[in-house]
Design a protein around this motif. Structure first.
Motif, mmCIF file in Angstrom:
data_model
loop_
_atom_site.group_PDB
_atom_site.id
_atom_site.type_symbol
_atom_site.label_atom_id
_atom_site.label_comp_id
_atom_site.label_asym_id
_atom_site.label_seq_id
_atom_site.Cartn_x
_atom_site.Cartn_y
_atom_site.Cartn_z
ATOM 1 N N MET A 1 0.831 -1.179 0.000
ATOM 2 C CA MET A 1 0.000 0.000 0.000
ATOM 3 C C MET A 1 0.883 1.254 0.000
ATOM 4 S SD MET A 1 -2.946 1.369 2.676
ATOM 5 C CE MET A 1 -3.586 -0.241 2.946
ATOM 6 N N GLN A 2 1.896 1.244 0.850
ATOM 7 C CA GLN A 2 2.773 2.411 0.926
ATOM 8 C C GLN A 2 3.475 2.666 -0.402
ATOM 9 O OE1 GLN A 2 4.632 0.898 4.598
ATOM 10 N NE2 GLN A 2 4.443 3.007 5.350
ATOM 11 N N GLU A 3 3.914 1.602 -1.068
ATOM 12 C CA GLU A 3 4.589 1.764 -2.353
ATOM 13 C C GLU A 3 3.644 2.366 -3.396
ATOM 14 O OE1 GLU A 3 7.203 -0.803 -5.530
ATOM 15 O OE2 GLU A 3 5.418 -1.769 -4.686
ATOM 16 N N ALA A 4 2.404 1.895 -3.434
ATOM 17 C CA ALA A 4 1.442 2.413 -4.410
ATOM 18 C C ALA A 4 1.206 3.907 -4.206
ATOM 19 C CB ALA A 4 0.127 1.640 -4.311
ATOM 20 N N PHE A 5 1.056 4.328 -2.950
ATOM 21 C CA PHE A 5 0.832 5.743 -2.662
ATOM 22 C C PHE A 5 2.083 6.568 -2.984
ATOM 23 C CE2 PHE A 5 -2.936 4.191 -0.901
ATOM 24 C CZ PHE A 5 -3.755 5.228 -0.476
ATOM 25 N N GLN A 6 3.253 6.030 -2.651
ATOM 26 C CA GLN A 6 4.511 6.741 -2.901
ATOM 27 C C GLN A 6 4.724 6.950 -4.392
ATOM 28 O OE1 GLN A 6 6.348 7.667 -0.170
ATOM 29 N NE2 GLN A 6 7.775 8.819 -1.418
ATOM 30 N N LYS A 7 4.558 5.872 -5.157
ATOM 31 C CA LYS A 7 4.777 5.969 -6.612
ATOM 32 C C LYS A 7 3.771 6.914 -7.257
ATOM 33 C CE LYS A 7 7.966 2.647 -7.114
ATOM 34 N NZ LYS A 7 9.284 2.821 -7.635
ATOM 35 N N GLY A 8 2.532 6.917 -6.786
ATOM 36 C CA GLY A 8 1.531 7.832 -7.322
ATOM 37 C C GLY A 8 1.927 9.280 -7.119
ATOM 38 N N ALA A 9 2.427 9.612 -5.944
ATOM 39 C CA ALA A 9 2.865 10.980 -5.664
ATOM 40 C C ALA A 9 4.114 11.322 -6.471
ATOM 41 C CB ALA A 9 3.126 11.153 -4.174
ATOM 42 N N GLU A 10 5.022 10.372 -6.596
ATOM 43 C CA GLU A 10 6.253 10.635 -7.337
ATOM 44 C C GLU A 10 6.005 10.799 -8.830
ATOM 45 O OE1 GLU A 10 9.051 7.625 -6.075
ATOM 46 O OE2 GLU A 10 9.431 8.701 -4.185
ATOM 47 N N GLU A 11 4.956 10.187 -9.360
ATOM 48 C CA GLU A 11 4.601 10.413 -10.762
ATOM 49 C C GLU A 11 4.228 11.874 -10.987
ATOM 50 O OE1 GLU A 11 1.567 7.734 -12.115
ATOM 51 O OE2 GLU A 11 2.873 5.996 -11.955
ATOM 52 N N GLU A 12 3.651 12.504 -9.989
ATOM 53 C CA GLU A 12 3.232 13.898 -10.090
ATOM 54 C C GLU A 12 4.357 14.868 -9.744
ATOM 55 O OE1 GLU A 12 0.725 17.126 -10.816
ATOM 56 O OE2 GLU A 12 0.392 15.014 -11.287
ATOM 57 N N PHE A 13 5.131 14.576 -8.702
ATOM 58 C CA PHE A 13 6.086 15.538 -8.165
ATOM 59 C C PHE A 13 7.553 15.162 -8.372
ATOM 60 C CE2 PHE A 13 2.312 15.941 -5.371
ATOM 61 C CZ PHE A 13 1.948 17.231 -5.740
ATOM 62 N N GLY A 14 7.833 13.978 -8.912
ATOM 63 C CA GLY A 14 9.207 13.522 -9.024
ATOM 64 C C GLY A 14 9.631 12.821 -7.741
ATOM 65 N N LYS A 15 10.867 12.380 -7.692
ATOM 66 C CA LYS A 15 11.397 11.642 -6.531
ATOM 67 C C LYS A 15 11.217 12.472 -5.268
ATOM 68 C CE LYS A 15 13.839 8.266 -4.705
ATOM 69 N NZ LYS A 15 13.058 7.237 -4.086
ATOM 70 N N LEU A 16 10.673 11.837 -4.229
ATOM 71 C CA LEU A 16 10.414 12.511 -2.957
ATOM 72 C C LEU A 16 11.272 11.912 -1.851
ATOM 73 C CD1 LEU A 16 6.513 12.595 -3.207
ATOM 74 C CD2 LEU A 16 8.064 14.520 -3.537
ATOM 75 N N ASP A 17 11.713 12.771 -0.955
ATOM 76 C CA ASP A 17 12.498 12.317 0.193
ATOM 77 C C ASP A 17 11.639 12.078 1.420
ATOM 78 O OD1 ASP A 17 14.875 12.457 -1.268
ATOM 79 O OD2 ASP A 17 15.184 14.562 -0.760
ATOM 80 N N VAL A 18 10.328 12.234 1.277
ATOM 81 C CA VAL A 18 9.413 12.020 2.397
ATOM 82 C C VAL A 18 8.515 10.832 2.091
ATOM 83 C CG1 VAL A 18 9.408 14.438 3.127
ATOM 84 C CG2 VAL A 18 7.716 13.653 1.472
ATOM 85 N N GLU A 19 8.072 10.170 3.136
ATOM 86 C CA GLU A 19 7.170 9.031 3.003
ATOM 87 C C GLU A 19 5.740 9.568 2.905
ATOM 88 O OE1 GLU A 19 6.976 6.454 6.473
ATOM 89 O OE2 GLU A 19 7.124 4.744 5.093
ATOM 90 N N ILE A 20 5.047 9.237 1.835
ATOM 91 C CA ILE A 20 3.701 9.755 1.592
ATOM 92 C C ILE A 20 2.681 9.136 2.540
ATOM 93 C CG2 ILE A 20 1.820 9.808 -0.101
ATOM 94 C CD1 ILE A 20 4.070 11.818 -0.618
ATOM 95 N N LEU A 21 2.702 7.845 2.684
ATOM 96 C CA LEU A 21 1.761 7.160 3.570
ATOM 97 C C LEU A 21 2.550 6.536 4.702
ATOM 98 C CD1 LEU A 21 -1.054 6.192 4.296
ATOM 99 C CD2 LEU A 21 -0.738 4.288 2.699
ATOM 100 N N LYS A 22 2.461 7.152 5.850
ATOM 101 C CA LYS A 22 3.228 6.683 7.004
ATOM 102 C C LYS A 22 2.528 5.492 7.649
ATOM 103 C CE LYS A 22 5.013 11.236 7.762
ATOM 104 N NZ LYS A 22 4.820 12.504 8.416
ATOM 105 N N GLU A 23 3.331 4.599 8.187
ATOM 106 C CA GLU A 23 2.792 3.414 8.842
ATOM 107 C C GLU A 23 1.845 3.783 9.978
ATOM 108 O OE1 GLU A 23 4.412 -0.780 10.670
ATOM 109 O OE2 GLU A 23 5.620 0.282 9.176
ATOM 110 N N LYS A 24 2.136 4.871 10.678
ATOM 111 C CA LYS A 24 1.270 5.291 11.780
ATOM 112 C C LYS A 24 -0.120 5.682 11.275
ATOM 113 C CE LYS A 24 2.539 10.202 12.179
ATOM 114 N NZ LYS A 24 1.267 10.868 12.127
ATOM 115 N N ASP A 25 -0.217 6.197 10.052
ATOM 116 C CA ASP A 25 -1.523 6.532 9.480
ATOM 117 C C ASP A 25 -2.316 5.269 9.151
ATOM 118 O OD1 ASP A 25 -0.981 9.273 9.686
ATOM 119 O OD2 ASP A 25 -0.066 9.326 7.695
#
Length: 154
Positions: A1-25
């Motif tokens: 799940m985290q990978e899917a959310f991360q890749k979706g955001a990176e498709e829009e904004f490029g490589k990100l240094d932050v985790e989009i979907l945190k495990e705590k969420d």
């Protein structure tokens, strides 16, 4: 799940240094009363899943997360996951979910494929009262509803 959310955001904004979907969420969603987690499996491989929150009293239910494994999108998996969720929760009167403004595929998916309606837009002037302060993606979210059964007026 985290990978899917991360890749979706990176498709829009490029490589990100932050985790989009945190495990705590994810843990917070799973820890809510009435939460159910589902996984979609095809030929022994997990290809997606969802977390929903069911309010047995009101049947105003919430889709917390729905994901399709990165690289398997566009094959109808997300729609099938949703159809199964609706079958498992037939008493639902209203479904609600939210997605960031930049997730154009999600906007198309929820509105055009699943029949949700955009009912609210959150921004810096109209914040989502349920959103954590450290939400990645800023304040820009659409809230969707899908009325399944008419709400009875008393």
């Amino acid at each position: 799940m985290q990978e899917a959310f991360q890749k979706g955001a990176e498709e829009e904004f490029g490589k990100l240094d932050v985790e989009i979907l945190k495990e705590k969420d994810i843990d917070c969603s799973l820890g809510k009363k009435g939460s159910f987690a589902y996984k979609a499996v095809v030929e022994g491989e997990i290809v997606g899943g969802a977390i929903v929150n069911i309010n047995e009293e009101t049947q105003h239910n919430h889709l917390e997360f729905l994901y399709v494994k990165y690289g398997t999108q566009g094959k109808g998996i997300g729609k099938k996951i949703w159809e199964e969720i609706e079958l498992m929760h037939p008493k639902t009167k209203v479904w609600e979910t939210a997605t960031p403004y930049f997730e154009k595929r999600n906007l198309h998916f929820y509105i055009n494929c699943l029949g949700f309606h955009a009912v609210e837009f959150y921004d810096s002037h109209h914040k989502d009262p349920n959103s954590p302060d450290d939400m990645i993606g800023g304040d820009y979210f659409f809230r969707f509803e899908k009325i399944v059964k008419p709400i009875e007026l008393k």
